[in-house]
Structures are given as structure tokens and as C-alpha cells.
Design a protein around this motif. Structure first.
Motif, PDB file in Angstrom:
ATOM      1  N   ALA A  92       0.834  -1.209   0.000  1.00 25.98           N
ATOM      2  CA  ALA A  92       0.000   0.000   0.000  1.00 25.98           C
ATOM      3  C   ALA A  92       0.866   1.255   0.000  1.00 25.98           C
ATOM      4  CB  ALA A  92      -0.944  -0.010   1.201  1.00 25.98           C
ATOM      5  N   ALA A  93       1.975   1.229   0.707  1.00 30.28           N
ATOM      6  CA  ALA A  93       2.872   2.394   0.733  1.00 30.28           C
ATOM      7  C   ALA A  93       3.446   2.653  -0.657  1.00 30.28           C
ATOM      8  CB  ALA A  93       3.993   2.174   1.745  1.00 30.28           C
ATOM      9  N   VAL A  94       3.824   1.604  -1.367  1.00 29.94           N
ATOM     10  CA  VAL A  94       4.341   1.763  -2.730  1.00 29.94           C
ATOM     11  C   VAL A  94       3.246   2.316  -3.644  1.00 29.94           C
ATOM     12  CG1 VAL A  94       5.145   0.479  -4.766  1.00 29.94           C
ATOM     13  CG2 VAL A  94       6.144   0.021  -2.523  1.00 29.94           C
ATOM     14  N   GLN A  95       2.035   1.768  -3.526  1.00 32.63           N
ATOM     15  CA  GLN A  95       0.919   2.245  -4.341  1.00 32.63           C
ATOM     16  C   GLN A  95       0.614   3.719  -4.044  1.00 32.63           C
ATOM     17  OE1 GLN A  95      -0.821   0.530  -6.738  1.00 32.63           O
ATOM     18  NE2 GLN A  95       0.746  -1.021  -6.459  1.00 32.63           N
ATOM     19  N   SER A  96       0.621   4.076  -2.782  1.00 32.63           N
ATOM     20  CA  SER A  96       0.357   5.455  -2.375  1.00 32.63           C
ATOM     21  C   SER A  96       1.430   6.398  -2.921  1.00 32.63           C
ATOM     22  CB  SER A  96       0.293   5.535  -0.851  1.00 32.63           C
ATOM     23  OG  SER A  96       0.023   6.839  -0.427  1.00 32.63           O
ATOM     24  N   TRP A  97       2.679   5.986  -2.820  1.00 30.00           N
ATOM     25  CA  TRP A  97       3.794   6.790  -3.331  1.00 30.00           C
ATOM     26  C   TRP A  97       3.660   6.972  -4.845  1.00 30.00           C
ATOM     27  CZ3 TRP A  97       7.708   6.563  -6.850  1.00 30.00           C
ATOM     28  CH2 TRP A  97       8.693   7.558  -6.749  1.00 30.00           C
ATOM     29  N   ALA A  98       3.305   5.898  -5.548  1.00 26.10           N
ATOM     30  CA  ALA A  98       3.169   5.957  -7.012  1.00 26.10           C
ATOM     31  C   ALA A  98       2.053   6.925  -7.424  1.00 26.10           C
ATOM     32  CB  ALA A  98       2.912   4.561  -7.563  1.00 26.10           C
TER      33      ALA A  98
END
Length: 195
Positions: A184-190
Motif C-alpha cells: 500500500a505504501a508503494v501504491q500510495s507513493w506511485a
């Protein structure tokens, strides 16, 4: 005597089958949960889904999930699941602060079959019998904690302690939450940094 022995054997076999069926159901629920956690693209949704789901799967009264705030470095409650009123929540959160500090310090799962055996815990008066807590890690550092309070099986009228099977499933669950939060953190950052 022979009839009583046969009846006892039947009851024991039925109880064993019921335990195996319950274990299979819990394992299937954990696998389904792991897939749902990995589909979430918001860290807050992972946290919300994780606390409610583990309360149901491991049959506990209270779940508190804390995550480390990057600004302050403190472990902040991001999700609470349970029936406590405001007064009991305050006491439970104080107890959780102590137990979460222990988990962060030891970097390992902590199980307390009798929470109030410790004088300080008893003085807090949270009214819980047992606890099970685990750190959440990312890249080798602790980024959060999850704590369960009061094992409350549906087939009992009182709370019990967390057993070895609970410890095993809870450890597995923590790894699913770690992966869900990282994803989720990677998705949010993207989303925040397109292209």
C-alpha cells in the motif's frame, strides 16, 4: 461400562474433528485475508481491515494496531477494534503503550497469559486477562505493533489465554500485514509521484 467407553470414544472423536475443522476454517480465513490485504492500495485501509479481521479469526475482544509516525518517531494508535467504552479504552491504551514498548524493545512476539500478574499492569486496571503482541517490521526496523487482548472463544462464557495455535497464526498474520502495508505504501507513493 462398555457402552460408556464407546460413547466417550465417540465424543472424543467428534471433539477432535471439530477442532480440526475450526483450524481449517481459521487457516482458510487467514489465506483469504492475506489476499485482501495485498489488494488494498491505502495504508489506512490495510490497518482497518487487519484489526477487524484478526479479532474475528483469533476470537479476541480487543485489537490495537500502532504505526510509527515518521515525524515524531512515536508509535501511534491507528486502529482499535473492540467493545470498550471510553473509560476502559483509556486504560487499555495505557496498558497497550507499556506492552507495545516491550514489543518494540525485544523486537519479538510477546505473550502474557496473565496480564495483571504484573503490579504496574494491575494498577492500570484495563480489565483484561491475557495479551498477545507482535512487532511489524519493514527493512529490518520496527514500524508498528499489533496487540490482541482477551481471547474470547465463541464456545465459552469467559475469556481464556492465547494458545500455541494462536501464536502461530498471529505470527503468520503479522507477516501478511507487513506485506500489505509495504504494498500500500508503494501504491500510495506511485499515486503521489506519477510518471
Amino acid at each position: 461400562a462398555e457402552i460408556a467407553g464407546a460413547a466417550a470414544a465417540e465424543v472424543a472423536a467428534a471433539a477432535r474433528e471439530a477442532r480440526l475443522a475450526a483450524r481449517a476454517t481459521r487457516s482458510a480465513a487467514m489465506n483469504e485475508l492475506s489476499l485482501r490485504l495485498l489488494r488494498e492500495s491505502e495504508p489506512n485501509e490495510v490497518v482497518r481491515l487487519a484489526s477487524g479481521s484478526i479479532a474475528m479469526i483469533l476470537e479476541c475482544d480487543h485489537v490495537i494496531l500502532r504505526l510509527r509516525d515518521d515525524t515524531t518517531g512515536r508509535f501511534v494508535i491507528r486502529s482499535y477494534y473492540g467493545p470498550a467504552d471510553a473509560r476502559q479504552q483509556e486504560r487499555l491504551f495505557r496498558l497497550d503503550q507499556r506492552l507495545s514498548a516491550e514489543v518494540v524493545k525485544t523486537r519479538a512476539l510477546c505473550r502474557h497469559p496473565d496480564v495483571e500478574k504484573d503490579d504496574v499492569n494491575r494498577s492500570i486496571g484495563a480489565g483484561v486477562r491475557s495479551s498477545l503482541a507482535v512487532p511489524l517490521k519493514r527493512d529490518g526496523r520496527v514500524v508498528g505493533t499489533i496487540a490482541l487482548y482477551d481471547k474470547a472463544p465463541s464456545d465459552r462464557f469467559h475469556s481464556t489465554v492465547f494458545g500455541e495455535e494462536d501464536v502461530e497464526l498471529f505470527g503468520q498474520f503479522a507477516s501478511y500485514v507487513e506485506r500489505g502495508l509495504a504494498h500500500a505504501a508503494v501504491q500510495s507513493w506511485a499515486r503521489q509521484h506519477p510518471g
